[in-house]
Design a protein around this motif. Sequence first.
Motif, PDB file in Angstrom:
ATOM      1  N   ALA A 142       0.827  -1.173   0.045  1.00 16.68           N
ATOM      2  CA  ALA A 142       0.045  -0.002  -0.104  1.00 16.68           C
ATOM      3  C   ALA A 142       0.786   1.385  -0.035  1.00 16.68           C
ATOM      4  N   LEU A 143       2.097   1.280   0.582  1.00  9.79           N
ATOM      5  CA  LEU A 143       2.738   2.474   0.700  1.00  9.79           C
ATOM      6  C   LEU A 143       3.655   2.661  -0.804  1.00  9.79           C
ATOM      7  N   LEU A 144       4.025   1.610  -1.215  1.00  9.59           N
ATOM      8  CA  LEU A 144       4.722   1.722  -2.660  1.00  9.59           C
ATOM      9  C   LEU A 144       3.831   2.014  -3.684  1.00  9.59           C
ATOM     10  N   THR A 145       2.336   1.644  -3.353  1.00  9.26           N
ATOM     11  CA  THR A 145       1.516   2.237  -4.730  1.00  9.26           C
ATOM     12  C   THR A 145       0.438   3.415  -4.221  1.00  9.26           C
ATOM     13  N   GLY A 146       0.488   3.934  -2.903  1.00  2.42           N
ATOM     14  CA  GLY A 146      -0.141   5.237  -2.626  1.00  2.42           C
ATOM     15  C   GLY A 146       0.254   6.415  -2.660  1.00  2.42           C
ATOM     16  N   PRO A 147      -0.244   7.402  -2.407  1.00  2.39           N
ATOM     17  CA  PRO A 147       0.468   8.704  -2.459  1.00  2.39           C
ATOM     18  C   PRO A 147       1.690   8.928  -1.742  1.00  2.39           C
ATOM     19  N   SER A 148       1.991   8.242  -0.786  1.00  2.00           N
ATOM     20  CA  SER A 148       3.326   8.503  -0.075  1.00  2.00           C
ATOM     21  C   SER A 148       4.508   7.740  -0.914  1.00  2.00           C
ATOM     22  N   ALA A 149       4.240   7.067  -1.731  1.00  5.15           N
ATOM     23  CA  ALA A 149       5.338   6.276  -2.401  1.00  5.15           C
ATOM     24  C   ALA A 149       6.305   7.292  -2.952  1.00  5.15           C
ATOM     25  N   THR A 150       5.891   8.489  -3.567  1.00  3.90           N
ATOM     26  CA  THR A 150       7.096   9.592  -4.015  1.00  3.90           C
ATOM     27  C   THR A 150       7.578  10.235  -3.113  1.00  3.90           C
ATOM     28  N   LYS A 151       7.174   9.771  -1.805  1.00  6.81           N
ATOM     29  CA  LYS A 151       7.969  10.701  -0.621  1.00  6.81           C
ATOM     30  C   LYS A 151       8.614   9.781   0.241  1.00  6.81           C
ATOM     31  N   LEU A 152       8.818   8.595  -0.091  1.00  7.72           N
ATOM     32  CA  LEU A 152       9.606   7.740   0.458  1.00  7.72           C
ATOM     33  C   LEU A 152      11.225   7.864   0.338  1.00  7.72           C
ATOM     34  N   SER A 153      11.918   8.087   1.140  1.00  6.17           N
ATOM     35  CA  SER A 153      13.559   8.657   1.145  1.00  6.17           C
ATOM     36  C   SER A 153      14.471   7.970   2.000  1.00  6.17           C
ATOM     37  N   THR A 154      15.474   7.893   1.559  1.00  8.03           N
ATOM     38  CA  THR A 154      16.648   7.330   2.422  1.00  8.03           C
ATOM     39  C   THR A 154      17.266   8.713   3.218  1.00  8.03           C
ATOM     40  N   CYS A 155      17.511   8.549   4.393  1.00 12.70           N
ATOM     41  CA  CYS A 155      18.100   9.630   5.318  1.00 12.70           C
ATOM     42  C   CYS A 155      19.340   9.961   4.650  1.00 12.70           C
ATOM     43  N   GLY A 156      19.394  11.391   4.327  1.00  8.71           N
ATOM     44  CA  GLY A 156      20.546  12.411   3.728  1.00  8.71           C
ATOM     45  C   GLY A 156      21.786  12.245   4.544  1.00  8.71           C
ATOM     46  N   ALA A 157      21.661  11.920   5.965  1.00  8.66           N
ATOM     47  CA  ALA A 157      22.980  12.000   6.865  1.00  8.66           C
ATOM     48  C   ALA A 157      23.924  11.098   6.600  1.00  8.66           C
ATOM     49  N   THR A 158      25.137  11.434   6.518  1.00  9.94           N
ATOM     50  CA  THR A 158      26.178  10.348   6.304  1.00  9.94           C
ATOM     51  C   THR A 158      26.187   9.473   7.373  1.00  9.94           C
ATOM     52  N   GLY A 159      26.127   7.885   6.909  1.00  4.18           N
ATOM     53  CA  GLY A 159      26.327   7.052   7.726  1.00  4.18           C
ATOM     54  C   GLY A 159      24.766   6.603   8.344  1.00  4.18           C
ATOM     55  N   CYS A 160      23.919   7.222   7.962  1.00 10.67           N
ATOM     56  CA  CYS A 160      22.499   6.939   8.698  1.00 10.67           C
ATOM     57  C   CYS A 160      21.693   6.051   7.323  1.00 10.67           C
ATOM     58  N   THR A 161      21.255   4.980   7.744  1.00 12.45           N
ATOM     59  CA  THR A 161      20.629   4.066   6.664  1.00 12.45           C
ATOM     60  C   THR A 161      19.143   4.014   6.788  1.00 12.45           C
ATOM     61  N   ARG A 162      18.438   4.607   7.758  1.00 14.51           N
ATOM     62  CA  ARG A 162      16.910   4.674   7.828  1.00 14.51           C
ATOM     63  C   ARG A 162      16.310   5.338   6.613  1.00 14.51           C
ATOM     64  N   LEU A 163      15.089   4.612   6.599  1.00 16.13           N
ATOM     65  CA  LEU A 163      14.165   5.229   5.449  1.00 16.13           C
ATOM     66  C   LEU A 163      12.927   6.145   6.088  1.00 16.13           C
ATOM     67  N   PHE A 164      12.326   6.811   5.503  1.00 18.06           N
ATOM     68  CA  PHE A 164      11.474   7.742   6.089  1.00 18.06           C
ATOM     69  C   PHE A 164      10.428   8.481   4.798  1.00 18.06           C
ATOM     70  N   ILE A 165       9.319   8.808   5.236  1.00 16.65           N
ATOM     71  CA  ILE A 165       8.509   9.550   4.229  1.00 16.65           C
ATOM     72  C   ILE A 165       8.664  11.159   4.579  1.00 16.65           C
ATOM     73  N   ARG A 166       9.047  11.853   3.613  1.00 16.35           N
ATOM     74  CA  ARG A 166       9.261  13.564   3.584  1.00 16.35           C
ATOM     75  C   ARG A 166       8.016  14.052   3.966  1.00 16.35           C
ATOM     76  N   SER A 167       7.703  14.688   4.889  1.00 13.41           N
ATOM     77  CA  SER A 167       6.485  15.400   5.096  1.00 13.41           C
ATOM     78  C   SER A 167       6.703  16.919   4.227  1.00 13.41           C
ATOM     79  N   HIS A 168       7.699  17.050   3.694  1.00 14.61           N
ATOM     80  CA  HIS A 168       7.717  18.268   2.780  1.00 14.61           C
ATOM     81  C   HIS A 168       8.891  18.207   1.855  1.00 14.61           C
ATOM     82  N   ALA A 169       9.039  18.802   0.855  1.00 17.97           N
ATOM     83  CA  ALA A 169       9.911  18.488  -0.236  1.00 17.97           C
ATOM     84  C   ALA A 169      11.447  18.772   0.247  1.00 17.97           C
ATOM     85  N   ALA A 170      11.645  19.596   1.050  1.00 13.39           N
ATOM     86  CA  ALA A 170      12.798  20.155   1.777  1.00 13.39           C
ATOM     87  C   ALA A 170      13.561  19.052   2.711  1.00 13.39           C
TER      88      ALA A 170
END
Length: 196
Positions: A142-170
Amino acid sequence: MNAAERSTTAQGPAPGETEHHSLALVNTEYELPSGPHDGLPDVAAAGRWLRERGLAPVGTLSQTELRRLRLLREATREIFSAHIEGERPTKPALECFNDALAAAPGVRELTWSAKGPRVAVGDRPGTRLEAALTQLAEDGAALLTGPSATKLSTCGATGCTRLFIRSHAARRWCSDRCGNRVRAARHYAERDRAVH
């Protein structure tokens, strides 16, 4: 518990984990500069994690059930990461994920609450773990095929591998902690350039 374990377990939920158990499952294992974290190190921890989300088998998990939960975690991470990168996941990851989807087919039923009628998934055939695996896989699909799919992201901090859903583009980090680490590193780098 040593300092590295304390610092990795101090991470709060990443944006989207509360709404998506599949994302929370993926983020039970991650890397930080302070070291690795595994939120499912044994059957007791895995059972606790499932109970906290209302997905738990009544009894204790077996080692085999723990292994199945970890395999789904790995497959889901690979599938989410492939989606983020615009790539296709491996066939074994898709097979593992689809096996979980098919493990305990849902039984739709009409339920009634104080808020009125709704269609819900009732008791599922099979073991409670199969039902939990299916619910986790359904949530991931459901996440991959729903409205949040395009907001699924990998943390941009060096060394962190957690995934999250961006609440805003920035938004680029899974937590304020990672964002603060990046800003502090940037500050120190700029200060060092100014000194030299």
